[in-house]
Design an enzyme around this catalytic site. Structure first.
Site, mmCIF file in Angstrom:
data_model
loop_
_atom_site.group_PDB
_atom_site.id
_atom_site.type_symbol
_atom_site.label_atom_id
_atom_site.label_comp_id
_atom_site.label_asym_id
_atom_site.label_seq_id
_atom_site.Cartn_x
_atom_site.Cartn_y
_atom_site.Cartn_z
ATOM 1 N N ASP A 1 7.560 -1.960 6.079
ATOM 2 C CA ASP A 1 6.922 -1.819 4.766
ATOM 3 C C ASP A 1 7.814 -2.362 3.655
ATOM 4 O OD1 ASP A 1 8.803 0.212 5.006
ATOM 5 O OD2 ASP A 1 7.329 1.822 5.078
ATOM 6 N N ASN B 1 5.549 14.410 5.236
ATOM 7 C CA ASN B 1 4.091 14.570 5.281
ATOM 8 C C ASN B 1 3.478 13.875 6.492
ATOM 9 O OD1 ASN B 1 4.286 11.877 4.673
ATOM 10 N ND2 ASN B 1 3.117 11.956 2.774
ATOM 11 N N HIS C 1 4.043 10.736 7.451
ATOM 12 C CA HIS C 1 3.810 9.284 7.410
ATOM 13 C C HIS C 1 4.766 8.560 8.353
ATOM 14 C CE1 HIS C 1 6.639 8.544 3.689
ATOM 15 N NE2 HIS C 1 7.322 8.502 4.792
ATOM 16 N N GLU D 1 0.176 6.990 4.855
ATOM 17 C CA GLU D 1 0.126 8.344 4.322
ATOM 18 C C GLU D 1 -1.022 9.129 4.976
ATOM 19 O OE1 GLU D 1 2.690 9.070 2.805
ATOM 20 O OE2 GLU D 1 2.902 8.245 0.802
HETATM 21 P P1 PGA Z 1 14.126 8.968 5.577
HETATM 22 O O1 PGA Z 1 12.614 8.504 5.440
HETATM 23 O O2 PGA Z 1 14.685 8.225 6.757
HETATM 24 O O3 PGA Z 1 14.790 8.545 4.301
HETATM 25 O O4 PGA Z 1 14.115 10.440 5.789
HETATM 26 C C1 PGA Z 1 11.801 8.482 6.566
HETATM 27 C C2 PGA Z 1 10.390 8.108 6.174
HETATM 28 O O5 PGA Z 1 9.943 8.469 5.079
HETATM 29 O O6 PGA Z 1 9.717 7.457 6.984
#
Ligand code: PGA
Length: 263
Positions: free
Chosen positions: A67, A136, A138, A143
């Site tokens: 992304d 959440n 994702h 999302e």
């Molecule tokens: P993080 O993010 O590695 O900074 O915890 C993971 C994500 O949101 O996919």
């Protein structure tokens, strides 16, 4: 889903890096799907170290990132292209033309998201996809309520994701609310998926991903339908799983069969 309960985050990073380096040994033109965020940094450090020691080469590897924020220029300090340059690409010998991100600037985004999918297909598909998980649920920026067969497209980020990522932005600095992301369908096309989750704040998400129902309301749960997903967890992230003993036993049995060369 294969669950690997590690003693700490460093062990998880060691194991994931080892999987990638072994796969690279078998296939020098490996196609990797890459993730950003705090979680994969330890893995990227280990890949850079392996290249520095002359033990690995990424000269023929192709990468596709999950992304990128919409409208952040490539050189913006918060862009995922900057993140990847700083944490991985500058430390390995990958040619710049071999790295790709979903389209996040300019126009014609829908068509160019389709072209990103085509580029992945032309590369032969993703051999190994690295993933983290959002609180959440994702994966990438898919999302809650993302279509479970979605492809690369533009998504609006939830308030929770914006809040989780606010730590990277200075007070008053504007934070993008849109991003281009591979879809859940794109991610599920990868041949193997290696997911890491680290820390107590991921414990609820890990439980829902591994032991909860498949639901678009918790996108990571869709990984349950993929045949080759391994989740590497530290004790805090694994703390709410109800079948921890079973996951440990499963791993012991697998290691035993491998030692006996029966797998
Ligand atoms: P993080 O993010 O590695 O900074 O915890 C993971 C994500 O949101 O996919």
């Amino acid at each position: 889903m294969k669950i690997v309960l590690t003693a700490h985050a460093d062990e998880a990073a060691d194991l994931v890096a080892r999987e990638i380096l072994d796969a690279l040994g078998d296939k020098p033109d490996l196609v990797l799907g890459l993730a950003t965020g705090s979680t994969p940094i330890g893995v990227y450090q280990r890949l850079c170290d392996a290249v520095a020691r002359g033990e690995a080469s990424f000269a023929r590897v192709r990468t596709f990132n999950l992304d990128e924020y919409l409208d952040l220029p490539a050189e913006h300090p918060r862009s995922y292209r900057t993140f990847m340059r700083e944490h991985l690409f500058e430390g390995i010998d990958i040619p710049p033309g071999n790295v790709a991100f979903p389209p996040s600037e300019g126009g014609d985004l829908e068509a160019r998201c389709g072209a990103y999918e085509e580029r992945i297909r032309e590369a032969g598909g993703i051999d190994i996809q690295l993933l983290g998980i959002g609180r959440n649920g994702h994966i990438g920026f898919n999302e809650p309520t993302s279509s479970l067969r979605s492809r690369t497209r533009i998504k609006t980020l939830t308030a929770r994701t914006l809040e989780d990522n606010a730590r990277f932005y200075a007070d008053g600095e504007s934070q993008p609310v849109l991003a281009a992301t591979m879809g859940i369908g794109t991610i599920l096309d990868a041949r193997r998926i290696l997911l890491q989750a680290i820390g107590a704040k991921k414990a609820d998400a890990v439980r829902a991903m591994v032991e909860g129902p498949v639901s678009s309301f918790f996108p990571a749960s869709m990984l349950q339908v993929h045949p080759l997903v391994t989740a590497f967890l530290d004790p805090e992230a694994a703390s709410l799983l109800t079948m921890r003993d079973y996951y440990d036993e499963t791993r012991r049995q697998e290691l035993r069969l491998r030692e006996e060369r029966r797998l």
